[in-house]
Design a protein around this motif. Structure first.
Motif, PDB file in Angstrom:
ATOM      1  N   ARG A  64      19.373  -2.658  71.241  1.00 14.47           N
ATOM      2  CA  ARG A  64      19.100  -3.524  70.079  1.00 14.47           C
ATOM      3  C   ARG A  64      20.236  -4.523  69.899  1.00 14.47           C
ATOM      4  O   ARG A  64      21.337  -4.321  70.390  1.00 14.47           O
ATOM      5  CB  ARG A  64      19.036  -2.617  68.817  1.00 14.47           C
ATOM      6  CG  ARG A  64      17.700  -2.759  68.124  1.00 14.47           C
ATOM      7  CD  ARG A  64      17.608  -1.924  66.855  1.00 14.47           C
ATOM      8  NE  ARG A  64      16.676  -0.808  67.083  1.00 14.47           N
ATOM      9  CZ  ARG A  64      16.969   0.456  66.800  1.00 14.47           C
ATOM     10  NH1 ARG A  64      18.131   0.756  66.258  1.00 14.47           N
ATOM     11  NH2 ARG A  64      16.105   1.416  67.037  1.00 14.47           N
ATOM     12  N   ALA A  65      19.956  -5.580  69.151  1.00 13.51           N
ATOM     13  CA  ALA A  65      21.000  -6.564  68.833  1.00 13.51           C
ATOM     14  C   ALA A  65      22.088  -5.876  68.022  1.00 13.51           C
ATOM     15  O   ALA A  65      21.844  -4.828  67.428  1.00 13.51           O
ATOM     16  CB  ALA A  65      20.379  -7.697  68.007  1.00 13.51           C
ATOM     17  N   HIS A  66      23.309  -6.477  67.997  1.00 15.93           N
ATOM     18  CA  HIS A  66      24.388  -5.906  67.183  1.00 15.93           C
ATOM     19  C   HIS A  66      24.633  -6.834  66.002  1.00 15.93           C
ATOM     20  O   HIS A  66      24.722  -8.053  66.188  1.00 15.93           O
ATOM     21  CB  HIS A  66      25.672  -5.763  68.004  1.00 15.93           C
ATOM     22  CG  HIS A  66      26.715  -4.966  67.289  1.00 15.93           C
ATOM     23  ND1 HIS A  66      27.496  -5.527  66.300  1.00 15.93           N
ATOM     24  CD2 HIS A  66      27.076  -3.664  67.372  1.00 15.93           C
ATOM     25  CE1 HIS A  66      28.310  -4.593  65.819  1.00 15.93           C
ATOM     26  NE2 HIS A  66      28.062  -3.451  66.448  1.00 15.93           N
ATOM     27  N   SER A  85      25.018 -10.918  66.004  1.00 18.00           N
ATOM     28  CA  SER A  85      23.965 -11.760  65.395  1.00 18.00           C
ATOM     29  C   SER A  85      24.548 -12.632  64.280  1.00 18.00           C
ATOM     30  O   SER A  85      24.230 -13.827  64.191  1.00 18.00           O
ATOM     31  CB  SER A  85      22.851 -10.878  64.821  1.00 18.00           C
ATOM     32  OG  SER A  85      22.306 -10.079  65.843  1.00 18.00           O
ATOM     33  N   PRO A 141      19.917 -14.924  69.428  1.00 17.74           N
ATOM     34  CA  PRO A 141      19.544 -13.733  68.634  1.00 17.74           C
ATOM     35  C   PRO A 141      18.157 -13.197  69.018  1.00 17.74           C
ATOM     36  O   PRO A 141      17.949 -11.981  69.036  1.00 17.74           O
ATOM     37  CB  PRO A 141      19.545 -14.253  67.193  1.00 17.74           C
ATOM     38  CG  PRO A 141      20.388 -15.462  67.221  1.00 17.74           C
ATOM     39  CD  PRO A 141      20.206 -16.064  68.578  1.00 17.74           C
ATOM     40  N   THR A 142      17.236 -14.090  69.387  1.00 16.19           N
ATOM     41  CA  THR A 142      15.896 -13.594  69.763  1.00 16.19           C
ATOM     42  C   THR A 142      15.994 -12.821  71.076  1.00 16.19           C
ATOM     43  O   THR A 142      15.366 -11.772  71.226  1.00 16.19           O
ATOM     44  CB  THR A 142      14.901 -14.776  69.943  1.00 16.19           C
ATOM     45  OG1 THR A 142      15.441 -15.677  70.910  1.00 16.19           O
ATOM     46  CG2 THR A 142      14.679 -15.510  68.642  1.00 16.19           C
ATOM     47  N   ARG A 172      17.473  -9.406  70.347  1.00 18.95           N
ATOM     48  CA  ARG A 172      16.556  -8.456  69.696  1.00 18.95           C
ATOM     49  C   ARG A 172      15.471  -7.986  70.654  1.00 18.95           C
ATOM     50  O   ARG A 172      14.902  -6.918  70.474  1.00 18.95           O
ATOM     51  CB  ARG A 172      15.888  -9.124  68.484  1.00 18.95           C
ATOM     52  CG  ARG A 172      16.692  -8.990  67.196  1.00 18.95           C
ATOM     53  CD  ARG A 172      15.821  -9.323  66.001  1.00 18.95           C
ATOM     54  NE  ARG A 172      15.328 -10.685  66.072  1.00 18.95           N
ATOM     55  CZ  ARG A 172      16.028 -11.755  65.711  1.00 18.95           C
ATOM     56  NH1 ARG A 172      17.270 -11.601  65.300  1.00 18.95           N
ATOM     57  NH2 ARG A 172      15.530 -12.962  65.796  1.00 18.95           N
ATOM     58  N   ARG A 173      15.231  -8.821  71.714  1.00 17.87           N
ATOM     59  CA  ARG A 173      14.126  -8.470  72.626  1.00 17.87           C
ATOM     60  C   ARG A 173      14.547  -7.201  73.379  1.00 17.87           C
ATOM     61  O   ARG A 173      15.637  -7.152  73.927  1.00 17.87           O
ATOM     62  CB  ARG A 173      13.893  -9.628  73.613  1.00 17.87           C
ATOM     63  CG  ARG A 173      12.610  -9.478  74.414  1.00 17.87           C
ATOM     64  CD  ARG A 173      12.314 -10.722  75.232  1.00 17.87           C
ATOM     65  NE  ARG A 173      12.037 -11.858  74.357  1.00 17.87           N
ATOM     66  CZ  ARG A 173      12.347 -13.116  74.680  1.00 17.87           C
ATOM     67  NH1 ARG A 173      12.971 -13.362  75.825  1.00 17.87           N
ATOM     68  NH2 ARG A 173      12.065 -14.096  73.877  1.00 17.87           N
TER      69      ARG A 173
END
Ligand code: HEM
Length: 132
Positions: A12-14, A18, A126-127, A130-131
């Motif tokens: 996942r993103a952090h 982000s 960011p996209t 999150r991907r």
């Protein structure tokens, strides 16, 4: 650095990355606003160019911090790490190009489209992070 079969949590993103990329993209957008203010023939031309200069320093610093965040928390995400490092390098190039405009007016021809590329990259990052 291959994209490992990390657990969904690790992929996942952090939030720190982000937030820093988000602030850097806001910085790029505001640079356009300040530029519009001094290019629009404002009486405070010098003031807005100075704001634009310091805005550049802040944007480059945020992109540098975002790159560190990517290396610390997202190092298994190759595309995110390379994309964030590219954001930093392009922001630095954009700042140096801006500083060259006074002596080399051709630099503005690269300066403005590069700002748009910077914004596109800052929105894509960011996209991508999150991907899954
Ligand atoms: C659409 C966005 C932008 C436009 C239209 C724009 C336009 C300009 C223009 C016309 C100048 C020359 C000002 C002068 O010397 O009279 C300039 C200078 C400069 N720009 Fe930009 N710029 C943009 C985005 C950025 C970004 C994103 C950065 C950095 C991250 C940046 C950094 C600089 C710097 C450092 C200068 C030199 C300021 C000085 O002379 O003190 N610009 N910009």
């Amino acid at each position: 650095m291959a994209e490992t079969t990390a657990t969904p949590t690790a992929r996942r993103a952090h939030p720190a990355h982000s937030a820093l990329v988000g602030l850097a993209s806001l910085g790029v957008l505001l640079q356009g606003v300040w530029a519009g203010l001094f290019m629009g023939g404002s009486d405070d031309y010098g003031t807005w160019v100075e704001v634009h200069q310091h805005g550049a320093e802040a944007t480059v610093a945020l992109a540098a911090l975002a790159t560190i965040a990517a290396l610390v928390w997202l190092r298994h995400r190759t595309a995110v790490v390379v994309g964030t490092a590219l954001l930093f390098v392009l922001a630095l190039a954009e700042m140096l190009l801006g500083m060259a405009i006074d002596d080399a007016s051709w630099a503005v021809v690269v300066h403005v489209p590069l700002a748009m590329l910077l914004l596109a990259l800052a929105v894509w990052l960011p996209t991508q992070a999150r991907r899954g």
